[in-house]
Design an enzyme around this catalytic site. Structure first.
Site, PDB file in Angstrom:
ATOM      1  N   THR A 116       0.844  -1.201   0.000  1.00  0.00           N
ATOM      2  CA  THR A 116       0.000   0.000   0.000  1.00  0.00           C
ATOM      3  C   THR A 116       0.876   1.246   0.000  1.00  0.00           C
ATOM      4  OG1 THR A 116      -0.122  -0.151   2.411  1.00  0.00           O
ATOM      5  CG2 THR A 116      -1.963  -1.090   1.166  1.00  0.00           C
ATOM      6  N   ALA A 117       2.153   1.076  -0.331  1.00  0.00           N
ATOM      7  CA  ALA A 117       3.102   2.200  -0.302  1.00  0.00           C
ATOM      8  C   ALA A 117       3.248   2.782  -1.700  1.00  0.00           C
ATOM      9  CB  ALA A 117       4.430   1.737   0.282  1.00  0.00           C
ATOM     10  N   ARG A 118       4.328   2.427  -2.402  1.00  0.00           N
ATOM     11  CA  ARG A 118       4.576   2.960  -3.738  1.00  0.00           C
ATOM     12  C   ARG A 118       4.887   1.819  -4.698  1.00  0.00           C
ATOM     13  NH1 ARG A 118       2.253   6.581  -2.053  1.00  0.00           N
ATOM     14  NH2 ARG A 118       2.781   8.810  -2.010  1.00  0.00           N
ATOM     15  N   GLU A 144       0.624   4.654 -12.836  1.00  0.00           N
ATOM     16  CA  GLU A 144      -0.762   4.817 -12.377  1.00  0.00           C
ATOM     17  C   GLU A 144      -1.511   5.818 -13.236  1.00  0.00           C
ATOM     18  OE1 GLU A 144      -0.715   5.651  -8.193  1.00  0.00           O
ATOM     19  OE2 GLU A 144      -0.001   3.646  -7.676  1.00  0.00           O
ATOM     20  N   HIS A 159      -5.088   2.429  -5.744  1.00  0.00           N
ATOM     21  CA  HIS A 159      -4.377   3.374  -4.873  1.00  0.00           C
ATOM     22  C   HIS A 159      -5.354   4.207  -4.036  1.00  0.00           C
ATOM     23  CE1 HIS A 159      -0.227   5.479  -4.526  1.00  0.00           C
ATOM     24  NE2 HIS A 159      -0.838   5.410  -3.355  1.00  0.00           N
TER      25      HIS A 159
END
Length: 317
Positions: free
Chosen positions: A230-232, A261, A280
């Site tokens: 859930t970061a990058r 994205e 995201h």
């Protein structure tokens, strides 16, 4: 004659009402959803904002250098990898982040992805809707007493650790910037790979950790590991992860962020039953939207006060 009001550019289509109250002395300009570099350059040239609140899009060197009066860039969230911080520093622009404002929301989403992977929620849901009853031949993974390795112990990682401990998971963590943490075992990165049944990423993306999850690190993990990000997206070598899922080295992955994205429509992850995807939105809740907006606005105002542009209310009351 009344002096013209300074302008704040928001790289999005909206901002929480509570945040707009904080910025009531300024004119707020919206860039719209997913603004391009050219659109942002056109907006800063047209409106000459004194501050930018970053929701979507990238604040590049070209955007910064076309913003003549820009003093502060304030992130609507905690990650500043979409801002060229070197260019900001070169041009005397302060960069601020709303650290912790969406920590609970993101940690909850990470836990939801972990549970969805361990319990095969997506596949069982699809099978049920197709009329199948797989009770006789399916076994879930129980989280209790398993080991989760957290990479990154900022506000989100700490929230995740607390929730995992409450579920009786053994929590180990790696963060090169943390030397001690109460009730939590800090371990070398290599021990995350070797000991963790589940791995959850909660670190910022840097040049040093890009593609941290690679063919080599996945091979060093326990067979059947579950990966949560859930970061990058840049933390994960997507081709390596796909291969590891297909080989069974990785049992499942829950991903809320991607290298590009939004991903291309023909992205290889689409259609993979053991990869659970979300767009995201880990930090996108009603409360986090307010908290991030207010924190971004207050950070921006604080920087303008420090630069002498905005007067403290206490001084003018």
């Amino acid at each position: 004659m009344t002096a013209p009001r300074h302008k704040i550019l928001v790289t999005g289509a909206d901002l929480a009402v509570q945040a707009l109250r904080v910025l009531q002395d300024y004119d707020v300009i919206y860039a719209g959803a997913l603004p391009t570099e050219q659109q942002l350059i056109a907006l800063v040239k047209a409106h000459d904002p004194i501050g930018i609140i970053v929701r979507y899009g990238r604040i590049t060197r070209r955007v910064i250098e076309h913003a003549r009066s820009l003093k502060v860039i304030s992130k609507h969230g905690s990650g500043i990898d979409t801002i060229d911080v070197v260019a900001a520093k070169d041009n005397g622009v302060v960069v601020r982040a709303a650290a912790g404002a969406n920590a609970a929301a993101v940690a909850e989403h990470a836990l939801a992805l972990l549970l969805a992977c361990a319990k095969s929620i997506s596949r069982l849901n699809a099978r049920m809707h197709d009329g199948h009853w797989d009770k006789a031949n399916h076994k879930n993974i129980e989280l209790r007493s398993k080991t989760i390795g957290l990479i990154g112990l900022g506000s989100i990682g700490r929230k995740m650790a607390a929730m995992c401990r409450a579920m009786e998971l053994n929590v180990i963590a790696y963060d090169p910037f943390v030397t001690q943490e109460d009730n939590l075992a800090l371990v070398p990165l290599e021990q995350i790979w070797s000991d963790a049944d589940f791995i959850s990423l909660h670190c910022p993306l840097t040049d040093d950790n890009r593609n941290l999850i690679s063919m080599n690190t996945l091979a060093a993990c326990r067979q059947g590991v579950i990966l949560i990000n859930t970061a990058r997206g840049g933390l994960v070598d997507e081709a390596a992860l796909l291969a590891a899922v297909r080989s069974g080295q990785v049992f499942a992955a829950g991903l809320d962020s991607f290298a590009k994205e939004p991903p291309d429509k023909n992205h290889a992850f689409f259609g993979e039953p053991q990869i659970i995807l979300s767009p995201h939105i880990g930090g996108v809740t009603g409360q986090a939207y307010i908290d991030m907006g207010v924190a971004a606005a207050e950070n921006l105002l604080r920087s303008l006060v420090d630069s002498g542009i905005h007067e403290r209310k206490e001084a003018t009351a």
